[in-house]
Design a protein around this motif. Structure first.
Motif, PDB file in Angstrom:
ATOM      1  N   ALA A  18       0.734  -0.551   0.524  1.00 47.78           N
ATOM      2  CA  ALA A  18       0.567   0.024  -0.348  1.00 47.78           C
ATOM      3  C   ALA A  18       0.674   1.297  -0.436  1.00 47.78           C
ATOM      4  CB  ALA A  18      -1.188  -0.442   1.103  1.00 47.78           C
ATOM      5  N   ALA A  19       1.888   1.493   0.481  1.00 45.52           N
ATOM      6  CA  ALA A  19       2.645   2.999   0.330  1.00 45.52           C
ATOM      7  C   ALA A  19       3.677   2.934  -0.435  1.00 45.52           C
ATOM      8  CB  ALA A  19       3.299   2.265   1.653  1.00 45.52           C
ATOM      9  N   LEU A  20       4.270   1.768  -1.415  1.00 43.50           N
ATOM     10  CA  LEU A  20       4.525   2.021  -2.898  1.00 43.50           C
ATOM     11  C   LEU A  20       3.555   2.430  -4.260  1.00 43.50           C
ATOM     12  CD1 LEU A  20       7.237  -1.516  -2.239  1.00 43.50           C
ATOM     13  CD2 LEU A  20       7.996   1.519  -2.207  1.00 43.50           C
ATOM     14  N   SER A  21       3.071   1.581  -3.042  1.00 45.12           N
ATOM     15  CA  SER A  21       1.634   2.029  -4.714  1.00 45.12           C
ATOM     16  C   SER A  21       1.247   3.415  -4.587  1.00 45.12           C
ATOM     17  CB  SER A  21       0.674   1.242  -5.240  1.00 45.12           C
ATOM     18  OG  SER A  21      -0.289   0.365  -3.448  1.00 45.12           O
ATOM     19  N   GLY A  22       0.597   3.325  -3.178  1.00 45.33           N
ATOM     20  CA  GLY A  22       0.479   5.364  -2.601  1.00 45.33           C
ATOM     21  C   GLY A  22       1.676   6.051  -3.587  1.00 45.33           C
ATOM     22  N   PHE A  23       3.096   5.929  -3.174  1.00 49.40           N
ATOM     23  CA  PHE A  23       3.495   6.901  -3.219  1.00 49.40           C
ATOM     24  C   PHE A  23       3.442   7.014  -4.305  1.00 49.40           C
ATOM     25  CE2 PHE A  23       7.931   7.124  -3.987  1.00 49.40           C
ATOM     26  CZ  PHE A  23       8.270   8.651  -4.359  1.00 49.40           C
ATOM     27  N   LEU A  24       4.271   5.722  -4.987  1.00 52.99           N
ATOM     28  CA  LEU A  24       3.834   5.830  -7.129  1.00 52.99           C
ATOM     29  C   LEU A  24       2.518   6.506  -7.700  1.00 52.99           C
ATOM     30  CD1 LEU A  24       5.282   2.239  -8.410  1.00 52.99           C
ATOM     31  CD2 LEU A  24       6.412   4.230  -8.147  1.00 52.99           C
ATOM     32  N   LYS A  25       1.300   6.957  -6.954  1.00 46.34           N
ATOM     33  CA  LYS A  25       0.282   7.408  -7.030  1.00 46.34           C
ATOM     34  C   LYS A  25       0.573   9.103  -7.193  1.00 46.34           C
ATOM     35  CE  LYS A  25      -3.553   8.229  -9.135  1.00 46.34           C
ATOM     36  NZ  LYS A  25      -4.287   8.274 -10.152  1.00 46.34           N
ATOM     37  N   SER A  26       0.769   9.348  -5.564  1.00 38.85           N
ATOM     38  CA  SER A  26       0.305  10.634  -5.298  1.00 38.85           C
ATOM     39  C   SER A  26       1.836  11.346  -6.207  1.00 38.85           C
ATOM     40  CB  SER A  26       0.927  10.418  -4.124  1.00 38.85           C
ATOM     41  OG  SER A  26       2.472   9.957  -3.014  1.00 38.85           O
ATOM     42  N   ARG A  27       3.127  10.340  -5.898  1.00 40.40           N
ATOM     43  CA  ARG A  27       4.872  11.053  -6.441  1.00 40.40           C
ATOM     44  C   ARG A  27       4.885  11.163  -7.852  1.00 40.40           C
ATOM     45  NH1 ARG A  27       8.630  12.429  -2.946  1.00 40.40           N
ATOM     46  NH2 ARG A  27       7.900  12.428  -1.662  1.00 40.40           N
ATOM     47  N   HIS A  28       3.880   9.890  -8.820  1.00 42.97           N
ATOM     48  CA  HIS A  28       4.822   9.667  -9.984  1.00 42.97           C
ATOM     49  C   HIS A  28       3.282   9.819 -10.663  1.00 42.97           C
ATOM     50  CE1 HIS A  28       9.381   9.929  -8.428  1.00 42.97           C
ATOM     51  NE2 HIS A  28       8.516   9.735  -8.133  1.00 42.97           N
ATOM     52  N   GLN A  29       2.200   9.833 -10.357  1.00 43.85           N
ATOM     53  CA  GLN A  29       1.339   9.935 -11.068  1.00 43.85           C
ATOM     54  C   GLN A  29       1.121   8.608 -12.434  1.00 43.85           C
ATOM     55  OE1 GLN A  29       2.583  12.654 -11.228  1.00 43.85           O
ATOM     56  NE2 GLN A  29       2.059  13.135  -9.706  1.00 43.85           N
ATOM     57  N   ILE A  30       1.782   7.617 -10.648  1.00 43.53           N
ATOM     58  CA  ILE A  30       1.321   5.760 -11.576  1.00 43.53           C
ATOM     59  C   ILE A  30       0.348   5.598 -11.260  1.00 43.53           C
ATOM     60  CG2 ILE A  30       2.741   3.759 -12.102  1.00 43.53           C
ATOM     61  CD1 ILE A  30       5.679   5.890 -12.171  1.00 43.53           C
ATOM     62  N   ASP A  31      -0.454   4.471 -11.934  1.00 45.64           N
ATOM     63  CA  ASP A  31      -1.511   3.555 -11.632  1.00 45.64           C
ATOM     64  C   ASP A  31      -1.093   2.649 -11.049  1.00 45.64           C
ATOM     65  OD1 ASP A  31      -3.435   5.472 -11.039  1.00 45.64           O
ATOM     66  OD2 ASP A  31      -3.903   5.829 -13.079  1.00 45.64           O
ATOM     67  N   VAL A  32      -1.388   1.592 -10.161  1.00 47.17           N
ATOM     68  CA  VAL A  32      -0.253   0.574 -10.404  1.00 47.17           C
ATOM     69  C   VAL A  32      -1.815  -0.746 -10.404  1.00 47.17           C
ATOM     70  CG1 VAL A  32       0.587  -2.160  -8.631  1.00 47.17           C
ATOM     71  CG2 VAL A  32       1.457   1.194  -8.869  1.00 47.17           C
ATOM     72  N   LYS A  33      -1.890  -1.391 -11.442  1.00 47.68           N
ATOM     73  CA  LYS A  33      -2.535  -2.574 -11.451  1.00 47.68           C
ATOM     74  C   LYS A  33      -1.920  -3.751 -11.575  1.00 47.68           C
ATOM     75  CE  LYS A  33      -5.105   0.685 -14.207  1.00 47.68           C
ATOM     76  NZ  LYS A  33      -6.048   1.020 -15.620  1.00 47.68           N
ATOM     77  N   ARG A  34      -2.618  -4.641 -11.410  1.00 50.54           N
ATOM     78  CA  ARG A  34      -2.676  -6.428 -12.117  1.00 50.54           C
ATOM     79  C   ARG A  34      -2.770  -6.378 -13.486  1.00 50.54           C
ATOM     80  NH1 ARG A  34      -5.615 -10.507  -9.181  1.00 50.54           N
ATOM     81  NH2 ARG A  34      -7.653  -9.364  -9.967  1.00 50.54           N
ATOM     82  N   SER A  35      -1.357  -7.330 -13.984  1.00 47.86           N
ATOM     83  CA  SER A  35      -1.273  -7.896 -15.583  1.00 47.86           C
ATOM     84  C   SER A  35      -2.529  -8.265 -15.587  1.00 47.86           C
ATOM     85  CB  SER A  35      -0.404  -8.135 -15.808  1.00 47.86           C
ATOM     86  OG  SER A  35      -0.021  -9.743 -14.952  1.00 47.86           O
ATOM     87  N   GLU A  36      -2.767  -8.738 -16.924  1.00 46.65           N
ATOM     88  CA  GLU A  36      -4.133  -9.218 -17.974  1.00 46.65           C
ATOM     89  C   GLU A  36      -2.559 -11.128 -17.713  1.00 46.65           C
ATOM     90  OE1 GLU A  36      -6.687  -8.909 -19.165  1.00 46.65           O
ATOM     91  OE2 GLU A  36      -5.690  -6.424 -18.915  1.00 46.65           O
ATOM     92  N   LEU A  37      -3.996 -12.040 -17.418  1.00 45.95           N
ATOM     93  CA  LEU A  37      -3.764 -13.663 -17.592  1.00 45.95           C
ATOM     94  C   LEU A  37      -2.321 -14.228 -18.233  1.00 45.95           C
ATOM     95  CD1 LEU A  37      -7.520 -14.709 -16.565  1.00 45.95           C
ATOM     96  CD2 LEU A  37      -6.315 -14.222 -15.189  1.00 45.95           C
ATOM     97  N   ASP A  38      -2.529 -13.271 -19.734  1.00 43.45           N
ATOM     98  CA  ASP A  38      -1.172 -14.336 -20.632  1.00 43.45           C
ATOM     99  C   ASP A  38      -0.053 -13.773 -20.657  1.00 43.45           C
ATOM    100  OD1 ASP A  38      -2.329 -11.667 -21.801  1.00 43.45           O
ATOM    101  OD2 ASP A  38      -2.304 -12.774 -23.529  1.00 43.45           O
ATOM    102  N   ASN A  39      -0.137 -12.539 -19.751  1.00 45.89           N
ATOM    103  CA  ASN A  39       0.990 -11.320 -19.348  1.00 45.89           C
ATOM    104  C   ASN A  39       2.059 -12.009 -18.181  1.00 45.89           C
ATOM    105  OD1 ASN A  39       3.141  -9.873 -19.183  1.00 45.89           O
ATOM    106  ND2 ASN A  39       1.760  -7.949 -18.878  1.00 45.89           N
ATOM    107  N   ASP A  40       3.099 -12.960 -19.344  1.00 44.14           N
ATOM    108  CA  ASP A  40       3.941 -13.538 -18.154  1.00 44.14           C
ATOM    109  C   ASP A  40       5.123 -12.684 -17.538  1.00 44.14           C
ATOM    110  OD1 ASP A  40       6.045 -12.802 -20.312  1.00 44.14           O
ATOM    111  OD2 ASP A  40       6.245 -14.959 -20.051  1.00 44.14           O
ATOM    112  N   ALA A  41       5.399 -10.614 -17.874  1.00 48.09           N
ATOM    113  CA  ALA A  41       6.415 -10.275 -17.234  1.00 48.09           C
ATOM    114  C   ALA A  41       5.830  -9.979 -15.972  1.00 48.09           C
ATOM    115  CB  ALA A  41       6.217  -9.228 -17.740  1.00 48.09           C
ATOM    116  N   LEU A  42       6.673  -9.904 -14.451  1.00 48.92           N
ATOM    117  CA  LEU A  42       6.567  -9.759 -14.264  1.00 48.92           C
ATOM    118  C   LEU A  42       6.391  -8.275 -13.490  1.00 48.92           C
ATOM    119  CD1 LEU A  42      10.091 -11.312 -11.634  1.00 48.92           C
ATOM    120  CD2 LEU A  42       7.509 -12.337 -11.704  1.00 48.92           C
ATOM    121  N   ARG A  43       7.279  -6.953 -14.228  1.00 47.76           N
ATOM    122  CA  ARG A  43       6.450  -6.489 -13.926  1.00 47.76           C
ATOM    123  C   ARG A  43       6.945  -5.184 -15.612  1.00 47.76           C
ATOM    124  NH1 ARG A  43      10.600  -2.242 -14.417  1.00 47.76           N
ATOM    125  NH2 ARG A  43      11.237  -2.919 -13.860  1.00 47.76           N
TER     126      ARG A  43
END
Length: 472
Positions: free
Chosen positions: A181-206
């Motif tokens: 929660a702290a990391l995703s909140g920081f990315l959103k508030s400081r860098h305007q980045i939304d953190v989401k879960r990948s699609e079912l067929d996406n095997d990338a970690l990030r």
């Protein structure tokens, strides 16, 4: 504290230069003659205990920093390089090697780098007869090895990044098992980045989509992996200039090495953010290096915990010096660092008598070993298997063994040594670094003869080995 002969001329000279003092001025401040200081700086005489105390009192330095493990690592790497048959009858003695690593460390590094280049070129020439493609792949490993050596020779500790990560961890309240929660909140508030879960067929970690400001995290990733990938993204966005500066100042030979180093520095920052130095060191001492409890306390994986323990080298506030390695089933060392006298082989496989190989047969358990190397040094060795979790039954699940431990004088700081008899020599298994440089002549597990020893064959007598090992 018992002190052996300590030659630290280069470090004393650097300390004097940093204080802009002449030899006469510096000698007067520490209470010795100018001629004695000159002999110390030229490694003609060792420093005495009284001089060490004076240096510590007058210049507020940590005595342990004057005899850091960098010299041991350089000495080990240089010694191994000189076991090459190319240098037969030319290798200097131990005292000469020690003098080189203490007085001219950059010359030692240059020699090691030149020998690595020679080895790689030889391997490529041999491989050309089999496959041009394999030769190309060998060439591509060069930047990776260069970066690995960079981290090894800076003691696996990057002060500027570590301090920056610890400050941000304090700001975000990190250092416990709930970091998402702290990391995703920081990315959103400081860098305007939304953190989401990948699609079912996406095997990338990030996967970061810069135009949309969306960070996709693999939906099947374990919590420790998920949080680490978030912290890595924070590293890319929060300290890019600092990472670029450190990578540039390392003076790598290729652009590839610089980019690989950036990845390593980003990983370093991520680990330091999730396991902030001060809190982690306190927990390490209070939990007595209990790896499972540390992993649970910080919501990290065992590998992340062991790796972080190998970086606790902050001047004036160091942790217990440890060794750490990750090994695959073929015996390849894919990660390695040691703040101890135990140094890992740069060429060839690890010693088969080392307990790390048994870890693949003991899934889910931390196995222990008391070991002694040919130089008489003794260690508490821990090993366990880890599995990189995949997305379901059919996905690949790479398995590795983690090797971790300390010199026996520090074993009391580890919960794993509580019921072990550390005084009985019979309890210590004889291990080496690798067969090619191991001097043990009667090892039943020896794979190849040592490079700097002659072998003798007796056709009328056969033991476990088909030869005996003679003199150098």
């Amino acid at each position: 504290m018992a002190i052996g002969k300590l030659f630290i001329g280069r470090k004393v000279r650097e300390l004097r230069d940093a204080n802009r003092a002449t030899q006469a001025q510096f000698a007067e401040r520490i209470g010795i003659s100018t001629s004695y200081l000159n002999q110390i700086e030229n490694n003609q005489r060792p420093v005495s205990a009284a001089v060490l105390v004076a240096l510590a009192e007058k210049f507020q330095i940590n005595m342990s920093e004057l005899s850091s493990g960098e010299g041991d690592r350089l000495l080990s790497a240089l010694t191994e390089a000189l076991t090459d048959p190319l240098f037969e009858n030319l290798a200097p003695n131990f005292q000469e090697l020690k003098l080189v690593t203490q007085s001219a460390p950059n010359l030692a590094r240059a020699f090691i780098r030149a020998h690595q280049g020679y080895k790689r070129n030889g391997e490529q020439l041999v491989s050309l007869s089999d496959s041009l493609g394999r030769s190309a792949s060998l060439a591509e490993t060069t930047p990776y090895e260069e970066v690995r050596d960079f981290f090894h020779f800076v003691d696996n500790y990057i002060h500027a990044l570590d301090v920056e990560a610890e400050a941000l961890a304090g700001e975000l309240g990190l250092g416990d098992a709930d970091s998402y929660a702290a990391l995703s909140g920081f990315l959103k508030s400081r860098h305007q980045i939304d953190v989401k879960r990948s699609e079912l067929d996406n095997d990338a970690l990030r996967q970061f989509d810069r135009p949309s400001g969306t960070l996709l995290i693999n939906r099947y990733a374990p919590a420790a992996t998920r949080d680490f990938q978030l912290a890595l993204q924070v590293a890319q966005l929060h300290v890019p200039d600092l990472i670029q500066s450190i990578a540039r100042e390392a003076n790598f030979r290729t652009v590839e090495a610089v980019e690989i180093c950036k990845i390593g520095l980003q990983n370093y920052f991520a680990g330091a953010l999730l396991l902030p130095y001060g809190d982690f060191l306190v927990a390490t001492n209070s939990l007595r290096h209990d790896l499972d409890l540390l992993a649970a306390r910080f919501g990290a994986s065992l590998e992340q915990v062991c790796h972080r323990l190998s970086t606790l080298q902050r001047p004036g506030n160091k942790g217990v010096p440890v060794f750490f390695a990750r090994i695959d089933r073929a015996g390849n060392i894919t990660k390695r660092h040691s703040s101890t006298k135990l140094q890992f082989a740069r060429f060839g496989a690890a010693c088969p008598l080392w307990n790390v190989h048994e870890a693949f047969e003991a899934q889910g358990r931390i196995i222990r070993q008391l070991a002694e190397t040919p130089d008489g040094a003794r260690y508490l060795c821990l090993a366990t298997q880890i599995t990189k979790s995949g997305a379901g039954y059919h996905s690949p699940q790479p398995r590795y063994a983690i090797a971790f431990g300390c010199e026996i004088s520090y074993a009391h700081a580890f919960v794993y040594a509580d019921d072990l008899d550390l005084s009985a020599k019979a309890n210590f298994a004889p291990i080496g670094i690798s067969c090619r440089i191991c001097e043990r002549v009667a090892c039943p597990q020896r794979a190849v003869p040592p490079l700097m020893r002659k072998i003798q064959v007796d056709h009328d007598r056969r033991t476990v080995l088909p030869y005996t090992i003679g003199e150098a």
